[in-house]
Design a protein around this motif. Structure first.
Motif, PDB file in Angstrom:
ATOM      1  N   ILE A 106       0.970  -1.069   0.022  1.00  0.00           N
ATOM      2  CA  ILE A 106      -0.060   0.024   0.182  1.00  0.00           C
ATOM      3  C   ILE A 106       0.971   1.205  -0.077  1.00  0.00           C
ATOM      4  N   THR A 107       2.087   1.049   0.315  1.00  0.00           N
ATOM      5  CA  THR A 107       3.243   2.363   0.109  1.00  0.00           C
ATOM      6  C   THR A 107       3.747   2.369  -0.922  1.00  0.00           C
ATOM      7  N   LEU A 108       3.754   1.528  -1.959  1.00  0.00           N
ATOM      8  CA  LEU A 108       4.468   1.581  -3.257  1.00  0.00           C
ATOM      9  C   LEU A 108       3.946   2.938  -4.013  1.00  0.00           C
ATOM     10  N   PRO A 109       2.957   3.563  -3.917  1.00  0.00           N
ATOM     11  CA  PRO A 109       2.680   4.845  -4.787  1.00  0.00           C
ATOM     12  C   PRO A 109       3.479   6.116  -3.713  1.00  0.00           C
ATOM     13  N   ALA A 110       3.376   5.999  -2.569  1.00  0.00           N
ATOM     14  CA  ALA A 110       4.187   7.121  -1.843  1.00  0.00           C
ATOM     15  C   ALA A 110       5.690   6.861  -2.219  1.00  0.00           C
ATOM     16  N   GLU A 111       6.418   5.607  -2.154  1.00  0.00           N
ATOM     17  CA  GLU A 111       7.577   5.240  -2.707  1.00  0.00           C
ATOM     18  C   GLU A 111       8.010   5.992  -4.095  1.00  0.00           C
ATOM     19  N   TRP A 112       7.215   5.767  -4.785  1.00  0.00           N
ATOM     20  CA  TRP A 112       7.091   6.190  -6.376  1.00  0.00           C
ATOM     21  C   TRP A 112       7.149   7.829  -6.187  1.00  0.00           C
ATOM     22  N   ARG A 113       6.163   8.300  -5.539  1.00  0.00           N
ATOM     23  CA  ARG A 113       6.331   9.862  -5.443  1.00  0.00           C
ATOM     24  C   ARG A 113       7.778  10.297  -4.852  1.00  0.00           C
ATOM     25  N   PHE A 114       8.096   9.622  -3.719  1.00  0.00           N
ATOM     26  CA  PHE A 114       9.477   9.995  -3.152  1.00  0.00           C
ATOM     27  C   PHE A 114      10.563   9.922  -4.369  1.00  0.00           C
ATOM     28  N   TYR A 115      10.586   8.934  -5.083  1.00  0.00           N
ATOM     29  CA  TYR A 115      11.634   9.072  -6.107  1.00  0.00           C
ATOM     30  C   TYR A 115      11.557  10.162  -7.183  1.00  0.00           C
ATOM     31  N   ARG A 116      10.007  10.486  -7.458  1.00  0.00           N
ATOM     32  CA  ARG A 116       9.737  11.373  -8.577  1.00  0.00           C
ATOM     33  C   ARG A 116      10.175  12.778  -8.070  1.00  0.00           C
ATOM     34  N   SER A 117      10.021  13.075  -6.691  1.00  0.00           N
ATOM     35  CA  SER A 117      10.342  14.414  -6.202  1.00  0.00           C
ATOM     36  C   SER A 117      11.763  14.604  -6.133  1.00  0.00           C
ATOM     37  N   GLN A 118      12.731  13.677  -6.353  1.00  0.00           N
ATOM     38  CA  GLN A 118      14.208  14.208  -6.284  1.00  0.00           C
ATOM     39  C   GLN A 118      14.736  14.621  -7.706  1.00  0.00           C
ATOM     40  N   SER A 119      15.495  15.543  -7.698  1.00  0.00           N
ATOM     41  CA  SER A 119      16.064  16.285  -8.741  1.00  0.00           C
ATOM     42  C   SER A 119      16.915  15.438  -9.745  1.00  0.00           C
ATOM     43  N   SER A 120      17.556  14.218  -9.069  1.00  0.00           N
ATOM     44  CA  SER A 120      18.424  13.476  -9.885  1.00  0.00           C
ATOM     45  C   SER A 120      18.745  12.201  -8.869  1.00  0.00           C
ATOM     46  N   PHE A 121      18.889  11.120  -9.492  1.00  0.00           N
ATOM     47  CA  PHE A 121      19.192   9.831  -9.012  1.00  0.00           C
ATOM     48  C   PHE A 121      20.551   9.994  -8.255  1.00  0.00           C
TER      49      PHE A 121
END
Length: 348
Positions: free
Chosen positions: A33-48
């Motif tokens: 259930i927290t996979l969408p929140a994890e994806w939003r975490f990654y998307r919010s980063q300026s760079s990997f």
């Protein structure tokens, strides 16, 4: 008489496995259930390659917890261990157990440091408290560990403390003491804030509830493990360990997820305000986007505010930035690195 003794051992081991299956199920459900929140975490980063601190801690607590749960439960459910192979494995889970706790305590410490407006004295106190707690946790968790004699019979491999010297339960006492001290500091500072709007009042309330909820749930899990370690049956001492792993994982990442969601909501609000209004100069914009939060003391009212020519707030990683340039141009940079500016309107 031997048959009765064997029956008790089997019953205890079955109970331990039921507890571990329950903890695995809860952790797996929360992960999904927290996979969408994890994806939003990654998307919010300026760079990997330029991850923010909150994202790094999120990854560490999330996947470090998965590793420790796999290692711990494999030793219990496996039936292929021998006395010799268990000697090389039985301490692996306790080592990762301390590492998971260290990551969780870093999250609480950084959160408290930012809530305390990055006060130097609080920062030093938190660092000292952290290293003292970590040292005690390593010692109490590793001291006088043994292999249960039942490992050869059942084929599983779990560590235990001998009946005369019970030190592992002190590990949970030290962890609870650290949590209590750190969350007390953050709660005291939060109660000193006097929010002048419902939005800021909600922010303070969420931070307080997250801290109290973390402490209550994790303390309940730690007390449960302390009770188990005081039992005479060495094979069931670690029956609640997997529950503790799951609770630390879920509650720690929930703190980061809630802060991330609050940050995202605040960023959208600032963007909407700037897009909806076109004031004649930047000074008309500033009252609109500044957080109307004041403290009851003379201390700086904003979480982690740095006093300089540029105003910058970084609230564990709320990452809400508002900068006032000397040229009366207001810059707002969102978490994705997109910058929007308002300056004096051009004369036609």
């Amino acid at each position: 008489m031997p048959e009765m003794q064997d029956l008790v051992v089997v019953d205890n081991q079955a109970t331990e496995k039921y507890l571990r299956i329950a903890s695995i199920s809860v952790a797996l459900y929360d992960y999904i259930i927290t996979l969408p929140a994890e994806w939003r975490f990654y998307r919010s980063q300026s760079s990997f390659f330029r991850l923010r601190l909150a994202c790094i801690l999120f990854i560490l607590i999330r996947y470090g917890s998965i590793i420790v749960m796999i290692l711990s439960n494999y030793g219990v459910f496996s039936t292929g261990f021998t006395q010799e192979s268990c000697k090389h494995y039985y301490m692996v889970a306790p080592v990762f157990k301390v590492i998971q706790t260290m990551i969780s305590q870093v999250i609480l410490g950084v959160r408290t440091f930012n809530i305390a407006r990055r006060d130097r004295r609080i920062g030093i106190a938190l660092v000292v408290l952290y290293f003292v707690s970590v040292s005690l946790e390593w010692f109490t968790n590793m001291f006088d560990r043994i292999q249960p004699t039942a490992v050869v019979v059942s084929g599983n491999c779990t560590p235990g403390n001998p009946g005369k010297i019970l030190s592992a339960w002190l590990y949970y006492t030290v962890a609870m003491s650290y949590d209590l001290a750190v969350l007390t500091i953050s709660t005291v500072y939060l109660l000193r804030y006097n929010p002048l709007s419902g939005r800021l009042e909600r922010l303070v309330r969420v931070l307080i509830y997250d801290g109290i909820g973390y402490f209550v749930v994790l303390t309940g899990s730690n007390i449960f493990n302390i009770v188990l370690y005081h039992t005479s049956d060495i094979e069931t001492q670690a029956a609640g360990a997997s529950i503790g792993f799951a609770v630390i994982w879920i509650m720690s990442q929930r703190i980061l997820i809630h802060l991330r969601e609050l940050s995202e909501a605040e960023t959208r609000r600032l963007d909407n305000v700037i897009a909806a209004r076109s004031p004649p100069n930047a000074r008309d914009v500033l009252p609109t986007i500044r957080s109307p939060l004041t403290a009851k003391s003379h201390a700086d009212p904003e979480f982690g505010l740095k006093s300089s020519n540029d105003v910058h707030t970084d609230d564990m990683e709320l990452d809400i930035c508002a900068c006032l340039k000397p040229s009366a141009t207001l810059d707002h940079t969102d978490e994705c690195g997109v910058s929007s500016s308002w300056g004096n309107p051009m004369e036609k």
